[in-house]
Design an enzyme around this catalytic site. Sequence first.
Site, mmCIF file in Angstrom:
data_model
loop_
_atom_site.group_PDB
_atom_site.id
_atom_site.type_symbol
_atom_site.label_atom_id
_atom_site.label_comp_id
_atom_site.label_asym_id
_atom_site.label_seq_id
_atom_site.Cartn_x
_atom_site.Cartn_y
_atom_site.Cartn_z
ATOM 1 N N ASP A 201 -8.196 -4.919 -5.856
ATOM 2 C CA ASP A 201 -8.285 -3.772 -5.901
ATOM 3 C C ASP A 201 -8.718 -2.719 -6.275
ATOM 4 O O ASP A 201 -7.940 -2.296 -7.420
ATOM 5 C CB ASP A 201 -6.727 -3.486 -5.618
ATOM 6 C CG ASP A 201 -5.742 -3.097 -4.023
ATOM 7 O OD1 ASP A 201 -7.111 -2.142 -4.083
ATOM 8 O OD2 ASP A 201 -4.777 -3.010 -4.397
ATOM 9 N N SER B 59 0.911 -1.001 -0.186
ATOM 10 C CA SER B 59 -0.320 0.292 0.051
ATOM 11 C C SER B 59 0.452 1.154 -0.014
ATOM 12 O O SER B 59 2.099 1.114 -0.573
ATOM 13 C CB SER B 59 -1.108 0.028 1.064
ATOM 14 O OG SER B 59 -1.914 0.634 1.236
ATOM 15 N N HIS C 196 -7.495 -5.688 -2.210
ATOM 16 C CA HIS C 196 -6.179 -4.107 -1.282
ATOM 17 C C HIS C 196 -4.881 -5.220 -0.423
ATOM 18 O O HIS C 196 -3.849 -5.604 0.152
ATOM 19 C CB HIS C 196 -6.092 -4.029 -0.654
ATOM 20 C CG HIS C 196 -5.115 -2.420 -0.267
ATOM 21 N ND1 HIS C 196 -4.825 -2.356 -1.567
ATOM 22 C CD2 HIS C 196 -4.858 -2.224 0.989
ATOM 23 C CE1 HIS C 196 -4.009 -1.476 -1.032
ATOM 24 N NE2 HIS C 196 -3.689 -1.323 0.578
#
Length: 694
Positions: free
Chosen positions: A638, A553, A670
Amino acid sequence: MKTLLKTSIMALAVLAASCGDAKKEEATIIGKHDIKIENGLMTPEVLWSFGRIGGVNVSPDGKKIVYTVSYYSVPENKSNSEIFVMNADGSDKKQITRTPYREAAPKWMNDNEYIAFLSNESGSMQLWKMKADGSGRKQLTDREGGLSDYAFSPDESKLLFVADVKYGERVVDKYPDLPKANARIVDDLMYRHWDEWVETVPHPLYADFDGDKISNERDILEGEPYESPMKPFGGIEQLAWSPDGKTIAYTCRKKTGLEYALTTNSDIYFYSLETGKTENKTEGMMGYDVNPVFSPDGKWLAWESMERDGYESDKNRLFLMNIATGAKKDLSKDFPESVHSLAWTADSKSVYFTSCVKALTQIYRADIETAKVTKVTEGVHDYLSVIPAGERLIATRQSMSKPSEIYSVNPVSGEATEISFENKDILAQLQMGKVEERWVKTTDGKQMLTWVVYPPNFDPSKEYPALLYCQGGPQNTISQFWSYRWNIQLMAANDYIIVLPNRRGVPGFGMEWLEQISGDYGGQNMKDYLSAIDDVAKESYVDSDRLGCVGASYGGFSVYWLAGHHDKRFKAFIAHNGMFNFHQKYLTTEELFFANWDLGGPFWDKDNKKAQKSYTYSPHLYVDKWDTPILVIVGEKDFRVPSLQGMAAFNAAVIRGIPAEMLVFPDENHWVTRPQNAILWQRTFFGWLDKWLK
């Protein structure tokens, strides 16, 4: 970007992802693993053998606890959850379900004898009940589409529950003569969110309940295109019954489309069962207002509140409202950090909460009259939840060296006693690496808390490769977390020293430390990362020629950024679902408020100095400086950081002749939640590191 890792919510999400049609499954029961660990070292297979505790609920008399444990089967690539009951002191623990179905969200009923729960035994998640010994199992609802969570009214005459309702038009609605057309017609933003195309929204409904069935369903948001609880992380904690059963408080962001994508302005609403009218109780409060909790005497409402619209990582305040007068006050005004997991004392005079301060999450108590905050617990760990139960608190706790377990906590002394021991047998066979707190001086003269985790059987006379762990969020503290993907002890068991800096931008160290990162993604926090790895690399037991850098991320962005700015420190990189091209990401992400706050706005706003500076930090602008092998991992579901970001980074590396590999998960978002995908992730992760660092 930011991943709010609430364990109970995540567990329900993983459960929902694998629920399917129970009647089509083979009758296989996935239960507790009995494994033998020969060398005492963590492996991916050992990691996925742990039981995962969730759904803790205390009986009305405070004497018993019911909770779930989820077990995972790697060969079958799925999970199952079972229900356990024990006394509040941990004695007389019993597993009361043992089925091939999924049981979730168990809650005691008023008689202290029956337990309500959700199960997909009938083919969809429906409400059931059973006696505390598991007998007398009976289905209570049989509604189309099922339900995802629930709460009984105080007298149990009504049931509040969450169910999905249709959102928007389908092609077949507009063109009935084209029933086989496979397409979507989109005319506004937020057409997809997190990992789904938005075709339903959750609504709060309530119904009459006679002890055996429900009737007279009513949708509190009938005809409204809004969601409550709010996706992607909201659950039943965003709804609440008043003690007299006449009012339902609910959390809602009454926005759609572009407006929804641009704001965090949610509110707490009161719905009157007598009049059917709704009243906004936090109108004019512009940030997130969530998770209402009524005091037992019905005089007060406590909730979590952020002040600023568009800032998802603002300080989470403990707000209090006098229900009779409507007067509000910030109970946490003089408390420096965010509050979570609110729970009233039985006398309605105090509120318990958890808060992460200097990378440790403890239990605190706030007095509603004086606003005095008292710290209850100490220690190197993270408390995830707290429930008052008579003269004790029932809490869940974890650390980098131990998954979540249930504890009984003395509310005066803070002394905690483990009572669940779900993973005692596995933990007894494992050697965990030492977790050390280290304070590192940053380039601007400040002190930064950095966790350093050493391999089991660490020998200071040897040299080890080291990994710089880059945190996601970006506003997520590296506290004493336990992860089933980024498991620090698993990394250490592979003979790596792990360096985990709480760089600029994480909560727990004051608002100045937290907020410095916004608009400065490639600035001070990147210097903080390098300060940490340089400091640890000076040690004689670290091989400075075998340093790696990993993250997901925002941590994935950090890897991409450092790949162009590391001055040959690192010999291997791994980036999972990271931002690579800010310009493209701004136009393809869903929650625009995040990019607007942290980046400053769109790249075409030439007069916006913050935005123009932010876009100079886009890693794709510095690919010409890449010189180090890189592994890229993406999930095609995602929608927060779309997978094309990682694919573009991988393509750039290959075009430039840099050794690269890409791992693509078509069915992951994600995160990585399916057992075999996770095992593959970990094998690929360590295979790449070992190839370049060993």
